[in-house]
Design an enzyme around this catalytic site. Structure first.
Site, short mmCIF file in Angstrom:
data_model
loop_
_atom_site.label_atom_id
_atom_site.label_comp_id
_atom_site.label_asym_id
_atom_site.label_seq_id
_atom_site.Cartn_x
_atom_site.Cartn_y
_atom_site.Cartn_z
N CYS A 86 55.42 22.93 -13.14
CA CYS A 86 54.16 22.63 -13.06
C CYS A 86 53.95 20.94 -13.46
O CYS A 86 54.37 20.36 -12.55
CB CYS A 86 53.16 23.32 -13.77
SG CYS A 86 51.77 23.69 -13.08
N HIS A 177 54.92 28.80 -14.05
CA HIS A 177 55.32 28.69 -15.27
C HIS A 177 56.29 29.99 -15.69
O HIS A 177 55.77 31.00 -16.30
CB HIS A 177 53.99 28.88 -16.35
CG HIS A 177 53.12 27.73 -16.45
ND1 HIS A 177 53.21 26.87 -17.70
CD2 HIS A 177 52.32 27.45 -15.56
CE1 HIS A 177 52.30 25.93 -17.43
NE2 HIS A 177 51.86 26.05 -16.00
N GLU A 179 58.56 30.17 -18.41
CA GLU A 179 58.18 30.62 -19.70
C GLU A 179 57.23 31.67 -19.90
O GLU A 179 57.44 32.05 -21.06
CB GLU A 179 58.13 29.29 -20.53
CG GLU A 179 56.85 28.62 -20.38
CD GLU A 179 56.07 27.92 -19.14
OE1 GLU A 179 56.74 27.98 -18.12
OE2 GLU A 179 55.17 27.41 -19.60
#
Ligand code: GLN
Length: 200
Positions: A86, A177, A179
């Protein structure tokens, strides 16, 4: 520690100026790598690779303008495996629109910041991917759009027609994202890229 992916004990920096760095560090630990938070240019030394997290690229740039950090980061990403998510992908790009801003120019992509519109500021989508296994869940938060990929940039996942996960050589970028999804495949790919770079 993932038993399916036996990684060497790799030391991976996570740029920790601002944004979603902790979640990346946790995924790295889960995959058997050693995360190291990076807040100064000196902390780039000795790393096997680096993750630049999501957040606000403009805020990150302000911190990077101090003490030669931007130049040290540019030298690092020119040489070592780096994964930008991002805002981190925006930093890696060759050019940035909406608004134009400084970037490392390391990865041959053009990006447009905050490109998916106000109503769509956040979205959780699922897409087929070149990664092995099931479709990939992708969490988008005020995401940039990759509007151009250069020759030699491989697209590994798309949102509609837009590339959202791309790789070129030692560089990996996601406009979402990974994660935040509890799916370690994207980080696992990055650690494989780091291992490959150590073998060559
Ligand atoms: N909109 C942010 C930027 O332009 C990126 C958002 C994110 O990293 N989730 O830097």
């Amino acid at each position: 520690m993932s038993s399916a992916t036996p990684h060497q004990p790799l030391t991976i920096g996570v740029l920790a100026l601002q944004g979603a760095y902790d979640a990346h560090a946790n995924v790295l630990t889960a995959l058997g790598a050693t995360p190291r938070l990076v807040r100064t240019p000196e902390q780039l030394s000795g790393l096997d690779g680096l993750i630049m997290p999501g957040g606000e690229s403009t805020t990150m740039l302000k911190s990077l303008e101090r003490g030669g950090f931007f130049e040290a980061l540019a030298a690092f990403v020119a040489e070592k495996p780096t994964f930008g998510t991002c805002a981190g992908a925006i930093l890696l790009a060759k050019d940035v629109a909406n608004s134009p801003q400084k970037c490392l120019g390391a990865l041959d992509i053009s990006v447009e910041r905050n490109a998916y519109g106000r109503q769509n500021e956040s979205a959780i989508l699922s897409s087929e991917t070149a990664l092995p296994g099931a479709p990939l869940e992708m969490v988008f938060i005020r995401a940039p759009r990759i509007s151009r990929v250069g020759a030699g940039v491989e697209t590994l996942a798309k949102r509609g027609d837009d590339p959202v996960l791309v790789r070129s050589g030692k560089l990996l970028a996601a406009t979402f994202h990974p994660e935040l999804s509890g799916d370690e495949r994207v980080h696992s790919l990055f650690l494989q890229m780091v291992e490959e770079s150590l073998q060559t």
